[in-house]
Write a protein that holds these residues in place. Structure first.
Motif, PDB file in Angstrom:
ATOM      1  N   ALA A  47       0.829  -1.211   0.000  1.00 32.04           N
ATOM      2  CA  ALA A  47       0.000   0.000   0.000  1.00 32.04           C
ATOM      3  C   ALA A  47       0.861   1.258   0.000  1.00 32.04           C
ATOM      4  N   LEU A  48       1.909   1.265   0.820  1.00 37.38           N
ATOM      5  CA  LEU A  48       2.791   2.429   0.842  1.00 37.38           C
ATOM      6  C   LEU A  48       3.543   2.588  -0.475  1.00 37.38           C
ATOM      7  N   ARG A  49       3.938   1.468  -1.053  1.00 37.14           N
ATOM      8  CA  ARG A  49       4.666   1.530  -2.334  1.00 37.14           C
ATOM      9  C   ARG A  49       3.805   2.153  -3.429  1.00 37.14           C
ATOM     10  N   MET A  50       2.513   1.887  -3.370  1.00 34.15           N
ATOM     11  CA  MET A  50       1.615   2.394  -4.412  1.00 34.15           C
ATOM     12  C   MET A  50       1.233   3.849  -4.184  1.00 34.15           C
ATOM     13  N   PHE A  51       1.023   4.238  -2.919  1.00 34.29           N
ATOM     14  CA  PHE A  51       0.450   5.556  -2.657  1.00 34.29           C
ATOM     15  C   PHE A  51       1.422   6.532  -1.987  1.00 34.29           C
ATOM     16  N   ALA A  52       2.474   6.014  -1.342  1.00 32.26           N
ATOM     17  CA  ALA A  52       3.445   6.898  -0.674  1.00 32.26           C
ATOM     18  C   ALA A  52       4.814   6.234  -0.712  1.00 32.26           C
ATOM     19  N   PRO A  53       5.482   6.242  -1.869  1.00 23.76           N
ATOM     20  CA  PRO A  53       6.770   5.537  -2.002  1.00 23.76           C
ATOM     21  C   PRO A  53       7.831   5.995  -1.000  1.00 23.76           C
ATOM     22  N   ASP A  55       7.414   7.109   2.009  1.00 21.99           N
ATOM     23  CA  ASP A  55       7.095   6.550   3.324  1.00 21.99           C
ATOM     24  C   ASP A  55       7.402   5.058   3.378  1.00 21.99           C
TER      25      ASP A  55
END
Length: 530
Positions: A47-53, A55
Motif C-alpha cells: 500500500a505504501l509503495r503504491m500511494f506513498a513511495p 514513506d
C-alpha cells in the motif's frame, strides 16, 4: 560443520515435537502468527509503495532497525538457546573458527531465522521504488540476517559470565521483564514525541535517518540512501554495515573460543534465611506448609517474582493512556471507570495458580512421595496466592479511587476487583491439574523457553477468563452500576466477598479431586523438557 549443526538443530526440534504434542500445537500457532505478521507487513508495504513511495522506504528502515534491535535485546532478556550453548561443545575437538559458522547457520535455520529471512525478503517491496535500491537491498539481505544472529550471540556472550551469579541474574531478568512489559508504552511514547515535534511524516523520516547511521540500521540505510540519490551517504553506511558485521564476527569467535575452554557455570545465591514468622502465621497443616513454601518462592524465585510484578503492573499500564491524554490536555481527569482497572489482576491471578505446579518442575515428586492430597496442594497454592493478590488488589483499588478523586466509588472497586480475583483463584485451581502449562526449569532463564506457559496456558486462559466473568458477573455488574448508584457498590462488595469465597473454596475441592486422579499425567507434563 555448518551442515552438521543445522542437521543437529533439526533433529532436536523433531525430538521435541515427537515427545510433546503441545509443542506441535505451539509450532503451528507460531507459524500462523508469523505468517499473519508477514502478511500484514507485505500488505502495508504494498500500500505504501503504491500511494506513498517515500514513506515505504522510511518504514523499511525503521522496521529493519527494530528487527535487529529485537534480536540483540532478545539475547539479553530471553537468553541463548541452551540446546546449542557453547558449553555443550566444550569436550569436542573442534575450534571456534569451525564451530561459529555452523552455529550461525543453525540460528538462521530456526523458526526465528526463517521468519526473519522472509521478512527481509518482504522488505524488497519497499526498496522497489528504485532499481538500485532494490538491487542493494537484495544483496544486503545476508548481511542484515548475519548482523541479527551474530549480534545476538555477542550481546548474550557479553552478559553470560556477568549473569552467571544468581543474584545478578535474578535482578537482571526482573528488570528485563519490567522493560518487556512496558516496551509497547516506551515505543509509543517515543514515536508520539517525535510526531508532536515534527509531525507524522517528518518525525518518522527523522527517526529513520538517525537509525540509518547506527550499526542496527546501516544495512537498511544503504538502499534508502540510493533511493534518494545520496551516493556518498550510501557508501558511508555500507562501510558502517561491513565494519559492524566484521566486528561482530571477530567478537563472537573470541567469545566462543573462551567459552569452549572455560565453560560458564552458574553460581548460587548465597545463604537462605529461615521463615519462622511466616511459619507461625500459617496453619500447621499440609496446606499451610505448601502455602509457606510457595510464599518463600514468591520472594526468592525470579520466575515467581516476575509474575507478581506483572500482576501489579497490568492495571497501571492500562491506565497510562488516560494519563497521557490528561497530559496532552485532551481530558480533564480520569474516567470513573478507572476504578475497575484493578479487576484485571484476576487475569494474572488465574494464570499464576494454574501454572504454579509447573514451576515446581521435578520437585513435585516430593508431594507424590509424601502422599499429599490434591485438595491440600490446591488449598496451599490458592492461600499463598491470595495472601499476596488480595491485599495488592485492595491497594490498587484505593489508588484508583484516589486518582479519580471520588471515594464513594471504593466499595464498587473493591467488590468487583476482589470478587473477580477470588473467583480467578478457584478457576486456576480447577484448570491447573488439566492444563498445568510449561515453565522454565528452576536454574533456567525465567524469560526463556516455557516462560509464557506454552499453548496449554493460552488454552487454560481461554477457559478461565470467561468462567471468571460468568461466575463473578454479579460482583462486576453491581460494581459497574456503582459508578452511578452508590448503593450498588456495597452490593458489589457483598457479592464479591460471598461469591468469590465460595468459588475459591469450590475450586480448591474440585481441583483437588482432579489432581488426585491426574498426578502421573501432571508429573509427566511439568517435568518434560520438550
Amino acid at each position: 560443520m555448518a551442515a552438521l549443526l543445522v542437521k543437529l538443530r533439526m533433529r532436536q526440534l523433531g525430538h521435541q515435537l515427537s515427545r510433546n504434542p503441545w509443542m506441535i500445537v505451539s509450532l503451528v500457532i507460531g507459524i500462523m502468527t508469523a505468517l499473519g505478521l508477514l502478511a500484514a507487513l507485505a500488505s502495508g508495504l504494498v500500500a505504501l509503495r503504491m500511494f506513498a513511495p517515500a514513506d515505504a522506504v522510511t518504514s523499511v528502515v525503521i522496521a529493519g532497525s527494530v528487527l535487529t534491535a529485537g534480536w540483540w535485546i532478545g539475547a539479553l532478556v530471553v537468553g541463548a538457546d541452551d540446546l546449542m550453548a557453547p558449553e555443550r561443545f566444550a569436550l569436542l575437538p573442534v575450534r571456534a573458527g569451525r564451530l561459529l559458522p555452523g552455529l550461525v547457520a543453525a540460528g538462521a535455520a530456526g523458526i526465528g531465522g526463517i521468519a526473519t529471512t522472509v521478512a527481509l525478503l518482504v522488505t524488497l517491496v519497499g526498496w522497489s521504488v528504485d532499481p538500485l535500491a532494490l538491487l542493494a537491498g537484495a544483496i544486503l539481505i545476508p548481511v542484515a540476517l548475519a548482523t541479527c544472529i551474530l549480534g545476538s550471540r555477542v550481546v548474550g556472550g557479553l552478559a553470560a559470565r556477568w549473569l552467571a551469579g544468581r543474584r545478578t541474574r535474578d535482578l537482571f531478568v526482573i528488570a528485563g521483564a519490567i522493560l518487556v512489559t512496558c516496551s509497547g508504552l516506551i515505543i509509543s511514547s517515543l514515536l508520539n514525541t517525535a510526531i508532536v515535534f515534527r509531525g507524522v511524516g517528518a518525525g518518522a523520516a527523522a527517526v529513520a535517518d538517525a537509525l540509518a547511521w547506527t550499526p542496527i540500521g546501516a544495512a537498511y540505510g544503504v538502499p534508502a540512501a540510493l533511493a534518494s540519490g545520496s551516493w556518498g551517504a550510501a557508501m558511508i553506511r555500507l562501510a558502517i554495515a561491513g565494519a559492524t558485521l566484521a566486528a561482530l564476527w571477530l567478537a563472537a569467535r573470541a567469545m566462543l573460543a573462551a567459552r569452549l575452554v572455560a565453560p560458564i557455570a552458574h553460581r548460587g545465591g548465597g545463604q537462605i534465611r529461615g521463615g519462622a514468622i511466616l511459619d507461625r502465621m500459617l496453619p500447621s497443616t499440609p496446606a499451610g506448609a505448601i502455602a509457606a513454601r510457595v510464599l518463600r518462592y514468591r520472594r526468592r524465585d525470579p520466575r515467581h517474582i516476575i509474575n507478581v510484578v506483572t500482576m501489579l503492573l497490568l492495571p497501571v499500564l492500562l491506565s497510562i493512556p488516560q494519563l497521557m491524554s490528561m497530559m496532552r490536555g485532551e481530558s480533564a481527569g480520569l474516567a470513573p471507570a478507572t476504578i475497575l482497572l484493578p479487576a484485571t489482576v484476576a487475569v494474572m491471578v488465574a494464570t499464576i495458580v494454574q501454572m504454579d505446579i509447573a514451576y515446581d518442575h521435578d520437585a513435585i515428586t516430593l508431594h507424590l512421595a509424601a502422599g499429599v492430597r490434591g485438595v491440600d496442594d490446591r488449598a496451599g497454592r490458592v492461600l499463598a496466592t491470595a495472601i499476596i493478590a488480595v491485599p495488592a488488589t485492595a491497594i490498587l483499588c484505593v489508588l484508583a479511587c484516589l486518582a479519580v478523586g471520588d471515594w464513594s466509588l471504593l466499595p464498587a472497586s473493591l467488590g468487583a476487583s476482589i470478587g473477580l480475583v477470588l473467583v480467578a483463584l478457584g478457576a486456576g485451581a480447577v484448570v491447573g491439574p488439566w492444563l498445568p502449562g510449561r515453565a522454565p526449569a528452576p536454574e533456567a532463564n525465567p524469560l526463556g523457553r516455557g516462560s509464557s506457559g506454552g499453548v496449554q496456558s493460552f488454552a487454560a486462559l481461554a477457559i478461565m477468563a470467561p468462567s471468571t466473568l460468568i461466575v463473578g458477573a454479579p460482583a462486576l455488574g453491581f460494581g459497574i452500576a456503582g459508578i452511578w448508584m452508590p448503593w450498588a457498590g456495597w452490593a458489589s462488595l457483598a457479592c464479591g466477598l460471598v461469591i468469590g469465597a465460595a468459588a475459591a473454596c469450590a475450586g480448591v475441592v474440585w481441583g483437588g479431586r482432579i489432581l488426585d486422579r491426574r498426578w502421573p499425567e501432571v508429573l509427566i507434563a511439568v517435568t518434560s523438557e520438550a
